[in-house]
Design an enzyme around this catalytic site. Structure first.
Site, PDB file in Angstrom:
ATOM      1  N   CYS A 113      21.354  -0.745 111.828  1.00  0.00           N
ATOM      2  CA  CYS A 113      19.969  -0.955 111.407  1.00  0.00           C
ATOM      3  C   CYS A 113      19.092   0.294 111.386  1.00  0.00           C
ATOM      4  O   CYS A 113      18.446   0.597 110.387  1.00  0.00           O
ATOM      5  CB  CYS A 113      19.310  -1.990 112.317  1.00  0.00           C
ATOM      6  SG  CYS A 113      20.126  -3.598 112.362  1.00  0.00           S
ATOM      7  N   HIS A 176      11.921  -0.515 114.585  1.00  0.00           N
ATOM      8  CA  HIS A 176      13.208  -0.008 115.077  1.00  0.00           C
ATOM      9  C   HIS A 176      13.443   1.459 114.722  1.00  0.00           C
ATOM     10  O   HIS A 176      14.568   1.874 114.446  1.00  0.00           O
ATOM     11  CB  HIS A 176      14.358  -0.875 114.525  1.00  0.00           C
ATOM     12  CG  HIS A 176      15.616  -0.776 115.356  1.00  0.00           C
ATOM     13  ND1 HIS A 176      16.832  -1.259 114.941  1.00  0.00           N
ATOM     14  CD2 HIS A 176      15.844  -0.229 116.593  1.00  0.00           C
ATOM     15  CE1 HIS A 176      17.752  -1.042 115.863  1.00  0.00           C
ATOM     16  NE2 HIS A 176      17.179  -0.422 116.873  1.00  0.00           N
TER      17      HIS A 176
END
Length: 520
Positions: A113, A176
């Protein structure tokens, strides 16, 4: 032509405070008056032309499209009705695909990710600035200085680029990309941020148990009890606020964390998939249904407010389906964490009614790196020059890499999507936890930590089942050389690592995750 004399008092020897002694003023002659009238009409004409020109420029600036990224998280390649799922219900995403251009060979910059998102937001291969491993619990232990543990402030983001072009910018959902104050979305070009800085989150947050914020302030209440619906609410609330202000075009990155773990869905959504016997797959289907519902709500609002034809939308996933969420990668082998097609190849949809053709499919190689230059081209703006090389980078290598590969790694896709130009021949690189890969034209070379290298012709061998390394050694050696030159051109080592345990996990992906041929 005419003469006049002014006297200025001492107290008025300042700008804007000049006084005229009318007794000293001599009026112009009749011929001078005619000249003055002519000059006045010329001035009036020029003024009107300038005003009209400014009006035209203002109108042109308002013609710039709104820009919307919808990002899924760990979604499988086959998990749309449009890409072959017979169990999931994704009518709104299928409709989006039919309204625009579906890219069957779209790639992200990493199969995990965080570095994938770093590439998307910068338009640069994340390894060029040391962003290689995922940001997880072990990253700090295997890391570097805290201020470098995230998306480096030395890189421009999509938010920076579009805000410089006059856009209002927002990111809703998953970040993130670092939690240090220097990495916060509000410090990285986004006027508005609502979501979580971390990589995953419970889907049923409560006021006293969550990691969600809005522009630095912890949330105290939620418009919807289910996180995917809440993120949709928040994106629509912000867009509506921009519409009321009507002062500038907007860009939203709607960064869903669905269908990433934990596997959680509402009872109402689960009931729609009672026919799926596998409980994990059933929950996954319900989570995708909620994401699809959100896309439908946003498109419905844009349609109702006559903005659908004024909005360029792109949808894709940050990487391929994961081993632990019940996803299905369709005809592709491999999963999240591997450099097989199932880890880095994603379905990508571009939609802009009236500007891009509807119902078109392209098999050209495209990349998430292309989102930034495509958005900037749609906005009529130039990419910002790179910031100076930070202290931890090898400046010689950076200069060499920019000379060889350019400052940015993506391309403007609009001419290609419109059919105005032929697809570009692309060369894409990857590196992650003992694995490297390069795709050049039809061929893809993968090097592994636990096996000999493999060579595939992925245009015809989607499953990467026919290893051609021994049969075409000259091509393999050519790709090896390209890969080696790319690695040697990088300006810095990875700024943090992961536990060696992840190397072993990545190796398993090649041994255990082949193609699951039947749609699920």
């Amino acid at each position: 032509m005419f003469r006049h004399t002014m006297t200025i008092s001492k107290r008025d020897r300042f700008p804007g405070r000049t006084t005229v002694n009318s007794a000293m003023l001599q009026l112009p002659t009749p011929s001078a008056q005619r000249c003055l009238r002519f000059a006045f009409f010329v001035l009036l004409f020029v003024t009107c032309e300038v005003a009209a020109s400014r009006s035209t420029l203002f109108a042109a600036s308002n013609d710039r499209p709104n820009l919307l990224i919808v990002l899924a998280d760990d979604m499988g390649y086959g998990d749309l009705g449009y890409t072959g799922s017979q169990q999931l219900q994704t009518p709104h995403l299928d409709s989006l695909a039919k309204s625009g251009v579906f890219c069957s060979e779209a790639y992200v910059t990493s199969s995990v990710c965080s570095p994938s998102r770093a590439g998307l937001l910068t338009g640069r291969d994340p390894r060029r600035f040391g962003y290689e491993s995922n940001l997880n619990q072990s990253a700090a232990a295997y890391g570097t200085r805290p201020e470098l543990l995230g998306l480096s402030p030395s890189e421009h983001t999509l938010g920076d680029q579009l805000r410089s072009a006059g856009y209002a910018t927002a990111l809703v959902g998953k970040w993130h990309l670092g939690s240090h104050e220097a990495h916060h979305p509000n410090a990285r070009g986004f006027d508005h941020f609502c979501g979580m800085l971390v990589g995953s989150h419970n889907y049923f947050p409560t006021p006293d148990k969550h990691q969600l914020e809005r522009n630095g302030e912890p949330l105290r209440e939620f418009s919807s009890p289910y996180l995917t619906d809440f993120f949709t609410d928040e994106a629509l609330r912000w867009i509506q606020g921009q519409d009321e202000a009507a002062s500038q075009p907007w860009m939203v990155m709607l960064s869903y964390n669905a269908p990433h773990t934990p596997m959680q869905a509402t009872d109402q959504d689960l009931a729609k998939f009672a026919h799926i016997s596998d409980p994990k797959r059933r929950t996954y289907a319900a989570m995708m249904y909620a994401l699809d519902r959100g896309v439908g709500r946003v498109r419905a609002y844009l349609d109702e407010t006559d903005q659908l034809e004024e909005t360029l939308i792109v949808f894709f996933s940050d990487n391929g389906g994961a081993t632990n969420n019940g996803s299905w990668n369709g005809p592709l082998s491999g999963v999240k964490g591997s450099l097989r097609e199932g880890g880095v190849r994603v379905p990508m949809i571009w939609s802009w009614p009236g500007q891009l053709p509807a119902g078109k499919r392209t098999d050209a190689v495209v990349s998430s790196l292309d989102v930034l230059p495509t958005f900037m081209a749609a906005a009529g703006a130039e990419l910002l020059p790179l910031k100076p090389s930070p202290s931890h980078e090898d400046k010689r290598n950076r200069r060499r890499a920019e000379a060889k590969y350019g400052a940015y790694d993506g391309i403007n896709l609009l001419p290609q999507l419109r059919g105005e130009s032929a697809p570009a021949t692309r060369t894409l690189f990857w590196r992650l936890q003992g694995q490297t890969a390069v795709r050049d034209g039809e061929d893809k070379l993968i090097t592994l930590s636990h096996r000999p290298a493999q060579l595939f012709q992925v245009t015809s061998d989607l499953a990467e089942a026919d290893d051609r390394f021994d049969a075409d050694r000259s091509r393999a050696e050519q790709l090896y050389k390209m890969l080696g030159e790319w690695e040697a051109s990088l300006a810095t080592v990875p700024l943090w690592g992961s536990s060696p345990m992840w190397d072993a996990e990545s190796a398993k992906h090649y041994d255990d995750w082949g193609v699951k041929s039947e749609p699920r």
